[in-house]
Design a protein around this motif. Sequence first.
Motif, PDB file in Angstrom:
ATOM      1  N   UNK A   2     124.073  35.249  56.604  1.00 20.88           N
ATOM      2  CA  UNK A   2     122.428  35.542  56.982  1.00 20.88           C
ATOM      3  C   UNK A   2     121.956  36.437  55.587  1.00 20.88           C
ATOM      4  N   UNK A   3     122.797  37.370  55.252  1.00 22.54           N
ATOM      5  CA  UNK A   3     122.609  38.492  54.132  1.00 22.54           C
ATOM      6  C   UNK A   3     122.261  37.466  52.826  1.00 22.54           C
ATOM      7  N   UNK A   4     122.844  36.641  52.585  1.00 22.14           N
ATOM      8  CA  UNK A   4     122.755  35.924  51.298  1.00 22.14           C
ATOM      9  C   UNK A   4     121.922  34.554  51.547  1.00 22.14           C
ATOM     10  N   UNK A   5     122.143  33.844  52.387  1.00 22.71           N
ATOM     11  CA  UNK A   5     121.525  32.466  52.771  1.00 22.71           C
ATOM     12  C   UNK A   5     120.478  32.226  53.654  1.00 22.71           C
ATOM     13  N   UNK A   6     120.494  33.311  54.568  1.00 23.34           N
ATOM     14  CA  UNK A   6     119.286  33.234  55.752  1.00 23.34           C
ATOM     15  C   UNK A   6     117.838  33.208  55.478  1.00 23.34           C
ATOM     16  N   UNK A   7     117.393  32.308  56.156  1.00 22.36           N
ATOM     17  CA  UNK A   7     115.950  31.768  55.743  1.00 22.36           C
ATOM     18  C   UNK A   7     115.390  31.404  57.075  1.00 22.36           C
ATOM     19  N   UNK A  19     108.317  39.694  62.939  1.00 24.22           N
ATOM     20  CA  UNK A  19     109.129  39.208  61.823  1.00 24.22           C
ATOM     21  C   UNK A  19     109.145  37.793  61.546  1.00 24.22           C
ATOM     22  N   UNK A  20     108.819  37.270  60.466  1.00 25.22           N
ATOM     23  CA  UNK A  20     109.102  35.782  60.397  1.00 25.22           C
ATOM     24  C   UNK A  20     110.043  35.524  59.085  1.00 25.22           C
ATOM     25  N   UNK A  21     110.278  34.140  58.579  1.00 24.40           N
ATOM     26  CA  UNK A  21     111.247  33.865  57.783  1.00 24.40           C
ATOM     27  C   UNK A  21     110.977  34.560  56.419  1.00 24.40           C
ATOM     28  N   UNK A  22     109.821  35.129  56.220  1.00 24.97           N
ATOM     29  CA  UNK A  22     109.567  35.763  54.821  1.00 24.97           C
ATOM     30  C   UNK A  22     110.153  37.217  54.919  1.00 24.97           C
ATOM     31  N   UNK A  23     110.334  37.922  56.087  1.00 23.94           N
ATOM     32  CA  UNK A  23     110.816  39.242  56.483  1.00 23.94           C
ATOM     33  C   UNK A  23     112.231  39.027  56.855  1.00 23.94           C
ATOM     34  N   UNK A  24     113.055  38.171  56.732  1.00 23.57           N
ATOM     35  CA  UNK A  24     114.389  38.093  57.301  1.00 23.57           C
ATOM     36  C   UNK A  24     115.318  38.808  56.086  1.00 23.57           C
ATOM     37  N   UNK A  49     119.766  30.614  61.193  1.00 19.87           N
ATOM     38  CA  UNK A  49     120.894  29.410  61.330  1.00 19.87           C
ATOM     39  C   UNK A  49     121.590  29.277  60.550  1.00 19.87           C
ATOM     40  N   UNK A  50     121.222  29.796  59.313  1.00 21.45           N
ATOM     41  CA  UNK A  50     122.484  29.959  58.405  1.00 21.45           C
ATOM     42  C   UNK A  50     123.395  30.703  58.480  1.00 21.45           C
ATOM     43  N   UNK A  51     123.155  31.926  59.131  1.00 28.49           N
ATOM     44  CA  UNK A  51     124.277  33.051  59.483  1.00 28.49           C
ATOM     45  C   UNK A  51     124.948  32.399  60.461  1.00 28.49           C
ATOM     46  N   UNK A  52     124.348  31.597  61.666  1.00 30.56           N
ATOM     47  CA  UNK A  52     125.026  31.066  62.999  1.00 30.56           C
ATOM     48  C   UNK A  52     126.124  30.283  62.430  1.00 30.56           C
ATOM     49  N   UNK A  53     125.711  29.074  61.781  1.00 33.08           N
ATOM     50  CA  UNK A  53     126.480  28.016  61.345  1.00 33.08           C
ATOM     51  C   UNK A  53     127.688  28.349  60.509  1.00 33.08           C
ATOM     52  N   UNK A  54     127.449  29.090  59.223  1.00 35.12           N
ATOM     53  CA  UNK A  54     128.437  29.830  58.630  1.00 35.12           C
ATOM     54  C   UNK A  54     129.421  30.384  59.159  1.00 35.12           C
TER      55      UNK A  54
END
Length: 430
Positions: free
Chosen positions: A233-238, A33-38, A250-255
Amino acid sequence: MQKDHSGSAPSTPTSRIRHRRRSNEIPSDFSKLNGSHLLVDDKNKYRSMWIRAYSSLWMLACFACILYLGHLYIWAMVVIIQIFMARELFNLRIRAHEGRRAHEDRRLPGFRLLNWHFFFTAMLFVYGRILNQQLVNTVTSEKIFYKLVSSLIKYQMVICYFLYIAGFVWFILTLKKKMYKYQFGQYAWTHMILIVVFTQSSFTVANIFEGIFWFLLPASLIAVNDVAAYIFGFFFGRTPLIKLSPKKTWEGFLGASVVTVVFAFVVANILGRFQWLTCPRQDLSTGWLQCDPGPLFKLEYYSLPRWVPQWFPWTEMSILPVQWHALCLGLFASIIAPFGGFFASGLKRAFKIKDFGDSIPGHGGFTDRMDCQMVMAIFAYIYHQSFIVPQSYPVEVLLNQITRNLSFEEQKALYMKLGQIFQERLLLKS
Protein backbone atom coordinates in the motif's frame (compact mmCIF):
# COMPACT_ATOMS: atom_id res chain seq x y z
CA MET A 1 -26.68 36.28 25.00
CA GLN A 2 -23.74 38.69 24.61
CA LYS A 3 -21.36 38.27 21.69
CA ASP A 4 -17.65 38.89 21.55
CA HIS A 5 -15.95 41.28 19.11
CA SER A 6 -15.93 38.69 16.33
CA GLY A 7 -19.71 38.46 16.45
CA SER A 8 -19.95 34.89 17.73
CA ALA A 9 -21.40 33.69 21.01
CA PRO A 10 -18.85 32.89 23.73
CA SER A 11 -18.25 29.19 24.28
CA THR A 12 -19.51 27.68 27.51
CA PRO A 13 -17.41 25.27 29.66
CA THR A 14 -19.62 22.41 28.46
CA SER A 15 -19.02 23.21 24.81
CA ARG A 16 -15.28 23.53 25.42
CA ILE A 17 -15.21 20.06 26.95
CA ARG A 18 -17.40 18.66 24.21
CA HIS A 19 -15.18 20.02 21.43
CA ARG A 20 -11.84 19.35 23.07
CA ARG A 21 -9.79 17.03 20.92
CA ARG A 22 -7.26 14.55 22.22
CA SER A 23 -4.02 13.98 20.37
CA ASN A 24 -5.21 10.61 19.06
CA GLU A 25 -8.77 11.65 18.14
CA ILE A 26 -9.77 11.24 14.51
CA PRO A 27 -9.33 14.51 12.58
CA SER A 28 -12.44 16.10 11.16
CA ASP A 29 -11.46 15.21 7.60
CA PHE A 30 -10.34 11.66 8.43
CA SER A 31 -13.57 10.13 7.15
CA LYS A 32 -13.34 12.09 3.87
CA LEU A 33 -10.19 10.43 2.62
CA ASN A 34 -10.25 9.30 -0.99
CA GLY A 35 -7.81 7.88 -3.48
CA SER A 36 -5.73 11.06 -3.62
CA HIS A 37 -5.21 11.06 0.14
CA LEU A 38 -4.03 7.47 0.52
CA LEU A 39 -0.74 6.59 2.15
CA VAL A 40 1.05 6.57 -1.19
CA ASP A 41 0.58 10.35 -1.40
CA ASP A 42 1.11 11.15 2.28
CA LYS A 43 3.91 13.73 2.70
CA ASN A 44 4.84 12.39 6.15
CA LYS A 45 4.78 8.75 5.11
CA TYR A 46 8.56 8.23 5.36
CA ARG A 47 8.74 9.55 8.91
CA SER A 48 5.79 7.37 9.87
CA MET A 49 7.40 4.38 8.16
CA TRP A 50 10.69 4.70 10.06
CA ILE A 51 8.95 5.08 13.42
CA ARG A 52 6.83 2.03 12.66
CA ALA A 53 9.86 0.03 11.46
CA TYR A 54 11.90 0.92 14.56
CA SER A 55 9.09 -0.18 16.89
CA SER A 56 8.59 -3.37 14.88
CA LEU A 57 12.25 -4.31 15.25
CA TRP A 58 12.08 -3.85 19.01
CA MET A 59 8.93 -5.93 19.23
CA LEU A 60 10.48 -8.65 17.05
CA ALA A 61 13.62 -8.80 19.22
CA CYS A 62 11.61 -9.07 22.45
CA PHE A 63 9.34 -11.69 20.91
CA ALA A 64 12.32 -13.78 19.77
CA CYS A 65 13.81 -13.75 23.29
CA ILE A 66 10.51 -14.82 24.87
CA LEU A 67 10.04 -17.49 22.22
CA TYR A 68 13.47 -18.93 23.02
CA LEU A 69 12.58 -19.21 26.72
CA GLY A 70 9.66 -21.53 25.96
CA HIS A 71 5.99 -22.21 26.60
CA LEU A 72 5.66 -20.76 30.10
CA TYR A 73 7.20 -17.42 29.17
CA ILE A 74 5.08 -17.17 26.03
CA TRP A 75 2.01 -17.72 28.21
CA ALA A 76 3.21 -14.95 30.54
CA MET A 77 3.61 -12.66 27.51
CA VAL A 78 0.02 -13.40 26.46
CA VAL A 79 -1.22 -12.56 29.97
CA ILE A 80 0.65 -9.23 29.97
CA ILE A 81 -0.76 -8.36 26.55
CA GLN A 82 -4.24 -9.22 27.85
CA ILE A 83 -3.86 -6.82 30.75
CA PHE A 84 -2.78 -3.99 28.44
CA MET A 85 -5.65 -4.74 26.07
CA ALA A 86 -8.17 -4.75 28.91
CA ARG A 87 -6.83 -1.44 30.22
CA GLU A 88 -7.10 0.17 26.79
CA LEU A 89 -10.66 -1.07 26.32
CA PHE A 90 -11.73 -0.10 29.84
CA ASN A 91 -10.47 3.42 29.14
CA LEU A 92 -12.08 3.61 25.72
CA ARG A 93 -15.46 4.98 26.80
CA ILE A 94 -13.80 7.52 29.10
CA ARG A 95 -11.42 8.71 26.37
CA ALA A 96 -14.26 9.08 23.89
CA HIS A 97 -16.24 11.32 26.27
CA GLU A 98 -13.47 12.69 28.45
CA GLY A 99 -15.17 15.34 30.52
CA ARG A 100 -18.51 13.66 31.28
CA ARG A 101 -17.13 10.12 31.82
CA ALA A 102 -14.31 11.32 34.08
CA HIS A 103 -16.83 13.23 36.20
CA GLU A 104 -19.12 10.20 36.47
CA ASP A 105 -16.22 7.88 37.34
CA ARG A 106 -15.23 10.17 40.19
CA ARG A 107 -18.74 9.76 41.61
CA LEU A 108 -18.32 5.96 41.60
CA PRO A 109 -15.32 5.09 43.79
CA GLY A 110 -14.27 1.47 43.34
CA PHE A 111 -16.11 1.00 40.05
CA ARG A 112 -12.86 0.59 38.08
CA LEU A 113 -11.70 -1.91 40.70
CA LEU A 114 -14.87 -3.90 40.03
CA ASN A 115 -13.95 -4.11 36.34
CA TRP A 116 -10.59 -5.64 37.22
CA HIS A 117 -12.29 -8.03 39.66
CA PHE A 118 -14.30 -9.46 36.77
CA PHE A 119 -11.18 -9.53 34.59
CA PHE A 120 -9.07 -11.61 36.98
CA THR A 121 -12.03 -13.87 37.77
CA ALA A 122 -12.35 -14.60 34.05
CA MET A 123 -8.59 -15.21 33.87
CA LEU A 124 -8.74 -17.74 36.73
CA PHE A 125 -11.65 -19.54 35.09
CA VAL A 126 -10.23 -19.68 31.56
CA TYR A 127 -6.69 -20.69 32.43
CA GLY A 128 -7.81 -23.07 35.14
CA ARG A 129 -9.88 -24.96 32.56
CA ILE A 130 -7.17 -24.97 29.90
CA LEU A 131 -4.07 -25.78 31.98
CA ASN A 132 -5.42 -28.03 34.72
CA GLN A 133 -3.68 -31.15 33.40
CA GLN A 134 -0.35 -29.34 32.94
CA LEU A 135 -0.63 -28.03 36.48
CA VAL A 136 -1.26 -31.51 37.90
CA ASN A 137 1.71 -32.93 36.00
CA THR A 138 3.94 -30.19 37.43
CA VAL A 139 3.30 -30.95 41.14
CA THR A 140 3.45 -34.76 41.18
CA SER A 141 6.61 -34.86 43.30
CA GLU A 142 4.95 -33.60 46.51
CA LYS A 143 1.88 -35.55 47.56
CA ILE A 144 0.39 -32.89 49.89
CA PHE A 145 0.79 -30.17 47.29
CA TYR A 146 -0.63 -32.52 44.67
CA LYS A 147 -3.76 -33.07 46.77
CA LEU A 148 -4.13 -29.31 47.28
CA VAL A 149 -3.82 -28.58 43.56
CA SER A 150 -6.18 -31.44 42.71
CA SER A 151 -8.77 -30.01 45.10
CA LEU A 152 -8.42 -26.53 43.62
CA ILE A 153 -8.86 -27.95 40.13
CA LYS A 154 -11.87 -29.99 41.22
CA TYR A 155 -13.63 -26.99 42.77
CA GLN A 156 -12.22 -24.38 40.36
CA MET A 157 -15.56 -23.80 38.66
CA VAL A 158 -17.32 -23.30 42.00
CA ILE A 159 -14.62 -20.87 43.18
CA CYS A 160 -14.85 -18.83 39.99
CA TYR A 161 -18.65 -18.80 40.11
CA PHE A 162 -18.75 -17.38 43.63
CA LEU A 163 -16.08 -14.82 42.75
CA TYR A 164 -18.28 -13.70 39.89
CA ILE A 165 -21.37 -13.61 42.16
CA ALA A 166 -19.39 -11.49 44.62
CA GLY A 167 -18.71 -9.01 41.82
CA PHE A 168 -22.36 -9.12 40.77
CA VAL A 169 -23.53 -8.31 44.31
CA TRP A 170 -20.86 -5.62 44.56
CA PHE A 171 -22.20 -4.03 41.36
CA ILE A 172 -25.81 -4.05 42.64
CA LEU A 173 -24.79 -2.45 45.93
CA THR A 174 -22.94 0.37 44.13
CA LEU A 175 -25.91 1.44 41.96
CA LYS A 176 -26.66 5.13 42.40
CA LYS A 177 -29.71 7.13 41.53
CA LYS A 178 -29.50 9.07 38.23
CA MET A 179 -26.49 6.98 37.20
CA TYR A 180 -28.20 3.66 36.45
CA LYS A 181 -27.87 4.01 32.68
CA TYR A 182 -24.16 4.77 32.86
CA GLN A 183 -23.46 1.97 35.35
CA PHE A 184 -25.35 -0.69 33.40
CA GLY A 185 -23.64 0.51 30.24
CA GLN A 186 -20.26 0.06 31.90
CA TYR A 187 -21.32 -3.36 33.20
CA ALA A 188 -22.25 -4.51 29.69
CA TRP A 189 -19.07 -2.97 28.26
CA THR A 190 -16.95 -4.88 30.80
CA HIS A 191 -18.51 -8.20 29.82
CA MET A 192 -18.01 -7.47 26.13
CA ILE A 193 -14.33 -6.79 26.84
CA LEU A 194 -14.03 -10.10 28.69
CA ILE A 195 -15.53 -11.94 25.72
CA VAL A 196 -13.29 -10.17 23.19
CA VAL A 197 -10.06 -10.50 25.20
CA PHE A 198 -10.45 -13.96 26.68
CA THR A 199 -11.99 -15.64 23.67
CA GLN A 200 -8.86 -14.81 21.74
CA SER A 201 -6.38 -15.45 24.53
CA SER A 202 -7.85 -18.78 25.63
CA PHE A 203 -7.43 -20.20 22.13
CA THR A 204 -3.96 -18.68 21.89
CA VAL A 205 -2.79 -20.37 25.10
CA ALA A 206 -4.34 -23.67 24.03
CA ASN A 207 -2.36 -23.43 20.79
CA ILE A 208 0.86 -22.73 22.70
CA PHE A 209 0.62 -25.91 24.77
CA GLU A 210 -0.34 -27.99 21.74
CA GLY A 211 3.07 -27.00 20.37
CA ILE A 212 4.71 -23.62 19.86
CA PHE A 213 4.45 -24.28 16.12
CA TRP A 214 0.66 -23.86 16.27
CA PHE A 215 1.06 -20.52 18.01
CA LEU A 216 4.05 -19.17 16.13
CA LEU A 217 2.93 -19.94 12.57
CA PRO A 218 -0.53 -18.26 12.79
CA ALA A 219 0.88 -15.27 14.69
CA SER A 220 3.70 -14.80 12.17
CA LEU A 221 1.26 -15.04 9.26
CA ILE A 222 -0.74 -12.11 10.64
CA ALA A 223 2.43 -10.10 11.21
CA VAL A 224 3.73 -10.79 7.69
CA ASN A 225 0.34 -10.01 6.15
CA ASP A 226 0.19 -6.71 8.02
CA VAL A 227 3.73 -5.70 7.01
CA ALA A 228 3.23 -6.78 3.38
CA ALA A 229 -0.08 -4.89 3.15
CA TYR A 230 1.64 -1.79 4.54
CA ILE A 231 4.56 -2.03 2.08
CA PHE A 232 2.43 -2.74 -1.00
CA GLY A 233 0.00 0.00 0.00
CA PHE A 234 2.91 2.34 0.75
CA PHE A 235 4.42 2.07 -2.72
CA PHE A 236 1.52 1.00 -4.95
CA GLY A 237 -1.71 1.70 -3.10
CA ARG A 238 -4.19 3.86 -4.99
CA THR A 239 -7.52 2.01 -4.92
CA PRO A 240 -9.42 2.22 -1.58
CA LEU A 241 -10.39 -1.16 -0.18
CA ILE A 242 -13.01 -0.38 2.49
CA LYS A 243 -14.42 2.85 3.92
CA LEU A 244 -13.81 1.74 7.51
CA SER A 245 -10.04 1.88 6.86
CA PRO A 246 -9.40 4.62 4.30
CA LYS A 247 -5.66 3.88 4.09
CA LYS A 248 -6.20 0.20 3.21
CA THR A 249 -5.95 -0.43 -0.52
CA TRP A 250 -6.70 -3.25 -2.93
CA GLU A 251 -3.07 -3.24 -4.03
CA GLY A 252 -1.93 -3.78 -0.46
CA PHE A 253 -4.57 -6.44 0.18
CA LEU A 254 -3.79 -8.52 -2.93
CA GLY A 255 -0.03 -8.17 -2.64
CA ALA A 256 -0.11 -9.17 1.03
CA SER A 257 -2.30 -12.19 0.24
CA VAL A 258 0.24 -13.63 -2.20
CA VAL A 259 3.17 -12.97 0.14
CA THR A 260 1.35 -14.51 3.11
CA VAL A 261 0.44 -17.76 1.34
CA VAL A 262 4.00 -18.23 0.01
CA PHE A 263 5.44 -17.36 3.43
CA ALA A 264 3.15 -19.91 5.12
CA PHE A 265 4.27 -22.74 2.84
CA VAL A 266 8.00 -21.96 3.16
CA VAL A 267 8.18 -21.15 6.87
CA ALA A 268 6.13 -24.21 7.88
CA ASN A 269 8.93 -26.33 6.42
CA ILE A 270 11.52 -24.48 8.50
CA LEU A 271 9.61 -24.41 11.81
CA GLY A 272 8.46 -28.02 11.46
CA ARG A 273 12.05 -29.32 11.64
CA PHE A 274 12.50 -28.30 15.32
CA GLN A 275 11.09 -30.68 17.93
CA TRP A 276 11.00 -28.02 20.65
CA LEU A 277 8.52 -26.13 18.44
CA THR A 278 6.35 -29.10 17.46
CA CYS A 279 6.18 -31.11 20.72
CA PRO A 280 3.20 -30.42 23.00
CA ARG A 281 3.95 -29.33 26.57
CA GLN A 282 2.38 -31.62 29.19
CA ASP A 283 3.50 -29.63 32.26
CA LEU A 284 4.51 -26.12 33.30
CA SER A 285 8.27 -26.66 33.29
CA THR A 286 10.65 -24.68 31.09
CA GLY A 287 12.93 -27.45 29.80
CA TRP A 288 13.39 -28.24 26.12
CA LEU A 289 11.19 -30.93 24.67
CA GLN A 290 11.89 -34.10 22.73
CA CYS A 291 9.17 -36.27 21.26
CA ASP A 292 8.11 -38.28 18.26
CA PRO A 293 7.21 -35.52 15.79
CA GLY A 294 4.49 -37.58 14.13
CA PRO A 295 3.79 -38.03 10.42
CA LEU A 296 2.94 -34.35 9.85
CA PHE A 297 6.52 -33.33 10.67
CA LYS A 298 8.38 -36.09 8.81
CA LEU A 299 9.82 -35.17 5.44
CA GLU A 300 8.37 -36.60 2.26
CA TYR A 301 10.37 -36.43 -0.98
CA TYR A 302 8.90 -35.64 -4.39
CA SER A 303 10.75 -36.01 -7.69
CA LEU A 304 10.79 -32.88 -9.81
CA PRO A 305 9.99 -32.84 -13.56
CA ARG A 306 12.89 -33.57 -15.88
CA TRP A 307 13.14 -30.00 -17.14
CA VAL A 308 13.78 -28.56 -13.67
CA PRO A 309 17.41 -29.86 -13.27
CA GLN A 310 18.26 -28.17 -16.57
CA TRP A 311 17.61 -24.79 -14.96
CA PHE A 312 18.11 -25.47 -11.24
CA PRO A 313 20.45 -27.86 -9.35
CA TRP A 314 17.61 -29.91 -7.81
CA THR A 315 16.19 -33.30 -8.73
CA GLU A 316 13.76 -33.67 -5.84
CA MET A 317 11.96 -31.55 -3.28
CA SER A 318 11.38 -32.31 0.41
CA ILE A 319 8.03 -31.27 1.86
CA LEU A 320 6.53 -31.67 5.30
CA PRO A 321 2.86 -32.73 5.17
CA VAL A 322 2.10 -29.90 7.60
CA GLN A 323 2.95 -27.45 4.80
CA TRP A 324 -0.30 -28.27 3.03
CA HIS A 325 -2.17 -27.35 6.21
CA ALA A 326 -0.08 -24.17 6.40
CA LEU A 327 -1.51 -23.13 3.04
CA CYS A 328 -5.01 -23.19 4.55
CA LEU A 329 -3.82 -21.07 7.47
CA GLY A 330 -2.16 -18.67 5.03
CA LEU A 331 -5.32 -18.26 2.98
CA PHE A 332 -7.37 -17.52 6.10
CA ALA A 333 -4.75 -15.08 7.41
CA SER A 334 -4.73 -13.14 4.13
CA ILE A 335 -8.46 -13.14 3.26
CA ILE A 336 -10.55 -13.46 6.44
CA ALA A 337 -8.33 -12.35 9.36
CA PRO A 338 -8.02 -8.75 8.07
CA PHE A 339 -11.71 -8.33 8.83
CA GLY A 340 -10.72 -8.37 12.50
CA GLY A 341 -8.83 -5.18 11.75
CA PHE A 342 -11.82 -3.73 9.92
CA PHE A 343 -13.98 -4.52 12.95
CA ALA A 344 -11.50 -2.69 15.18
CA SER A 345 -11.52 0.26 12.75
CA GLY A 346 -15.29 0.43 12.95
CA LEU A 347 -15.13 0.36 16.74
CA LYS A 348 -12.61 3.19 16.80
CA ARG A 349 -14.77 5.22 14.43
CA ALA A 350 -17.77 4.64 16.70
CA PHE A 351 -15.80 6.22 19.57
CA LYS A 352 -14.11 8.82 17.31
CA ILE A 353 -10.53 7.87 18.16
CA LYS A 354 -7.58 7.06 15.93
CA ASP A 355 -5.91 4.35 18.07
CA PHE A 356 -6.84 2.30 21.12
CA GLY A 357 -3.73 3.52 22.89
CA ASP A 358 -0.22 4.87 22.43
CA SER A 359 1.87 2.10 24.02
CA ILE A 360 3.68 1.21 20.78
CA PRO A 361 5.05 4.17 18.77
CA GLY A 362 3.83 4.09 15.19
CA HIS A 363 1.41 1.25 15.88
CA GLY A 364 -0.98 2.59 18.54
CA GLY A 365 -1.91 0.33 21.42
CA PHE A 366 -1.73 -3.41 21.99
CA THR A 367 -5.33 -3.79 20.89
CA ASP A 368 -4.43 -2.24 17.54
CA ARG A 369 -1.82 -4.98 17.03
CA MET A 370 -4.00 -7.86 18.26
CA ASP A 371 -7.22 -7.22 16.32
CA CYS A 372 -6.47 -9.71 13.52
CA GLN A 373 -4.65 -12.07 15.89
CA MET A 374 -7.93 -12.64 17.74
CA VAL A 375 -9.64 -13.99 14.63
CA MET A 376 -6.60 -16.03 13.59
CA ALA A 377 -6.03 -17.70 16.97
CA ILE A 378 -9.57 -19.05 17.08
CA PHE A 379 -9.36 -20.41 13.53
CA ALA A 380 -5.95 -22.02 14.18
CA TYR A 381 -7.28 -23.84 17.25
CA ILE A 382 -10.44 -25.05 15.50
CA TYR A 383 -8.46 -26.16 12.46
CA HIS A 384 -5.93 -28.00 14.63
CA GLN A 385 -8.59 -29.80 16.64
CA SER A 386 -10.63 -30.68 13.54
CA PHE A 387 -7.95 -31.76 11.05
CA ILE A 388 -4.71 -32.32 12.99
CA VAL A 389 -5.42 -33.92 16.37
CA PRO A 390 -6.07 -37.67 16.01
CA GLN A 391 -9.46 -38.88 17.16
CA SER A 392 -7.91 -41.70 19.23
CA TYR A 393 -5.91 -41.01 22.41
CA PRO A 394 -2.35 -42.30 22.90
CA VAL A 395 -1.95 -45.16 25.39
CA GLU A 396 0.32 -43.00 27.58
CA VAL A 397 -2.38 -40.36 27.96
CA LEU A 398 -5.03 -42.94 28.92
CA LEU A 399 -2.73 -44.61 31.46
CA ASN A 400 -1.91 -41.20 32.93
CA GLN A 401 -5.61 -40.41 33.38
CA ILE A 402 -6.31 -43.84 34.91
CA THR A 403 -3.51 -43.71 37.46
CA ARG A 404 -4.28 -40.14 38.51
CA ASN A 405 -8.07 -40.05 38.57
CA LEU A 406 -9.08 -43.58 39.62
CA SER A 407 -8.66 -45.14 43.05
CA PHE A 408 -6.85 -48.45 43.49
CA GLU A 409 -10.14 -50.35 43.68
CA GLU A 410 -11.43 -48.63 40.53
CA GLN A 411 -8.20 -49.43 38.70
CA LYS A 412 -8.48 -53.07 39.82
CA ALA A 413 -12.09 -53.25 38.59
CA LEU A 414 -11.05 -51.75 35.25
CA TYR A 415 -8.25 -54.32 34.98
CA MET A 416 -10.67 -57.20 35.60
CA LYS A 417 -13.17 -55.82 33.09
CA LEU A 418 -10.50 -55.44 30.40
CA GLY A 419 -9.41 -59.03 31.09
CA GLN A 420 -12.95 -60.27 30.49
CA ILE A 421 -13.16 -58.32 27.21
CA PHE A 422 -9.87 -59.79 25.98
CA GLN A 423 -10.94 -63.33 26.86
CA GLU A 424 -14.23 -62.91 24.99
CA ARG A 425 -12.42 -61.61 21.89
CA LEU A 426 -9.96 -64.50 21.99
CA LEU A 427 -12.83 -66.99 22.16
CA LEU A 428 -14.53 -65.33 19.19
CA LYS A 429 -11.35 -65.49 17.12
CA SER A 430 -10.77 -69.16 17.97
